[in-house]
Design an enzyme around this catalytic site. Structure first.
Site, mmCIF file in Angstrom:
data_model
loop_
_atom_site.group_PDB
_atom_site.id
_atom_site.type_symbol
_atom_site.label_atom_id
_atom_site.label_comp_id
_atom_site.label_asym_id
_atom_site.label_seq_id
_atom_site.Cartn_x
_atom_site.Cartn_y
_atom_site.Cartn_z
ATOM 1 N N TYR A 134 0.843 -1.186 0.000
ATOM 2 C CA TYR A 134 0.000 0.000 0.000
ATOM 3 C C TYR A 134 0.884 1.242 0.000
ATOM 4 O O TYR A 134 1.592 1.526 0.977
ATOM 5 C CB TYR A 134 -0.922 0.032 1.221
ATOM 6 C CG TYR A 134 -1.936 -1.088 1.295
ATOM 7 C CD1 TYR A 134 -2.163 -1.948 0.215
ATOM 8 C CD2 TYR A 134 -2.679 -1.306 2.451
ATOM 9 C CE1 TYR A 134 -3.089 -2.970 0.291
ATOM 10 C CE2 TYR A 134 -3.625 -2.325 2.528
ATOM 11 C CZ TYR A 134 -3.818 -3.159 1.441
ATOM 12 O OH TYR A 134 -4.744 -4.172 1.527
ATOM 13 N N PHE A 164 -13.380 -5.794 1.042
ATOM 14 C CA PHE A 164 -14.540 -5.218 0.347
ATOM 15 C C PHE A 164 -15.833 -5.791 0.929
ATOM 16 O O PHE A 164 -16.698 -6.283 0.202
ATOM 17 C CB PHE A 164 -14.476 -5.467 -1.161
ATOM 18 C CG PHE A 164 -13.402 -4.689 -1.871
ATOM 19 C CD1 PHE A 164 -13.139 -3.366 -1.546
ATOM 20 C CD2 PHE A 164 -12.629 -5.291 -2.852
ATOM 21 C CE1 PHE A 164 -12.129 -2.650 -2.193
ATOM 22 C CE2 PHE A 164 -11.623 -4.591 -3.505
ATOM 23 C CZ PHE A 164 -11.378 -3.262 -3.173
ATOM 24 N N PRO A 165 -16.007 -5.738 2.248
ATOM 25 C CA PRO A 165 -17.152 -6.401 2.868
ATOM 26 C C PRO A 165 -18.484 -5.697 2.638
ATOM 27 O O PRO A 165 -19.535 -6.291 2.853
ATOM 28 C CB PRO A 165 -16.803 -6.395 4.361
ATOM 29 C CG PRO A 165 -15.949 -5.188 4.526
ATOM 30 C CD PRO A 165 -15.134 -5.114 3.265
ATOM 31 N N GLY A 187 -23.360 -3.515 -4.599
ATOM 32 C CA GLY A 187 -23.863 -3.506 -5.956
ATOM 33 C C GLY A 187 -25.236 -2.883 -6.113
ATOM 34 O O GLY A 187 -25.782 -2.234 -5.223
ATOM 35 N N GLY A 188 -25.827 -3.118 -7.290
ATOM 36 C CA GLY A 188 -27.087 -2.486 -7.623
ATOM 37 C C GLY A 188 -28.267 -2.910 -6.782
ATOM 38 O O GLY A 188 -29.263 -2.186 -6.687
#
Length: 302
Positions: free
Chosen positions: A76, A221-222, A226-227
């Site tokens: 990072y 990425f918990p 999404g849509g």
């Protein structure tokens, strides 16, 4: 290996059987780069934060709010992420556990290249120790397995560091059950960090395997929903039922899924940080959990 299965506090997990951490941690990846840079899977994570004082303040706010597990990596911002964590929180004290990763090189802002040469892994761990200003890393992940080197050699490098007292616990990232089992034959594995959330569940088998082994499963990425997370979607409907936000509800689904799951949501906002921690207080019923499992899984194709 023991965990928190016999504890009455379901918000705590004993990482590696001896390191208690709260089950919602903090992923520091998003503190790199600055305004206007890509986010999510396209994020470059290449430079130190544009507003360093704000990032340091956010990390300290996280610790004050009760975060005990902080996640970073040597890749990072080319080590600047570890330096930032040390600037904010060193000396860490008994209430803070730091996880970092080794095994990926960054030749450019868009490249993440696995490199599992055992000597390189040990060198990177030494550099992480210096940047983090510590004598022992609480949790060191192999950032990615490198198919050019045997798993036994890569995990063996981390085991050597553990035997030297420089690493407390060993973790793996983005692995299958077969790879995990191969690694477990070399050294005890305390944590697995894979991409997993309510809408992306390709690693169900890994979740189940780690549960049976007392290994922490740490989804990154918990909150990538999404849509289907629109105002009339299944997440929002359940969120209204429990008096929570959609993000809290998505995290609560993970926490309900299994007691060894430790999500590490990242954010550059103090308000979102506090919101994420609030997921620990959100209780889903079995019906609500099953409904989210069914409806979101169907809408996302999982």
């Amino acid at each position: 290996m023991t965990n928190n299965a016999n504890s009455s506090d379901t918000t705590i997990f004993e990482l590696g059987g001896d390191l208690p951490v709260r089950r919602v941690g903090y992923g520091t990846m998003r503190l790199a780069d600055g305004p206007g840079d890509p986010t999510g899977p396209e994020a470059r994570i290449w430079t130190a934060p544009a507003d360093r004082a704000a990032a340091v303040g956010l990390l300290r706010t996280a610790a004050e709010a009760g975060v005990t597990l902080f996640d970073t990596a040597d890749a990072y911002a080319l080590g600047a992420g570890e330096e930032l964590l040390a600037e904010a929180l060193h000396p860490y004290g008994n209430g803070v556990a730091v996880a970092t990763k080794a095994g990926v090189v960054r030749p450019s802002p868009t490249e993440w290249v696995p490199l599992g040469h055992p000597a390189y892994l040990r060198q990177q761990a030494e550099l992480s120790l210096r940047r983090l200003r510590t004598e022992r890393i609480d949790l060191l992940y192999l950032h990615r397995l490198d198919e050019r080197f045997p798993v036994a050699e890569q995990v063996g490098a981390l085991k050597q560091l553990q035997e030297e007292g420089k690493v407390r616990h060993i973790g793996l990232s983005e692995v299958t059950v077969a790879q995990l089992e191969e690694a477990e034959a070399v050294a005890p594995i305390a944590a697995v960090q894979n991409l997993y959330n309510l809408a992306t569940r390709d690693h169900e088998a890994v979740v189940d395997h780690t549960a049976g082994r007392g290994i922490a499963f740490v989804p990154f990425f918990p909150v990538a929903m999404g849509g289907h997370a629109d105002p009339d979607g299944p997440v929002a409907r359940v969120a209204r039922e429990v008096g929570a936000t959609p993000s809290q509800t998505a995290l609560a689904w993970l926490l309900h899924r299994a007691p060894h799951i430790l999500p590490i949501p990242g954010t550059s906002s103090a308000a979102h940080l506090v919101e994420n921690l609030g997921a620990l207080d959100v209780a889903l019923t079995e019906e609500q959990f099953a409904r989210l499992d069914r409806e979101v899984g169907a809408s996302s194709g999982s």
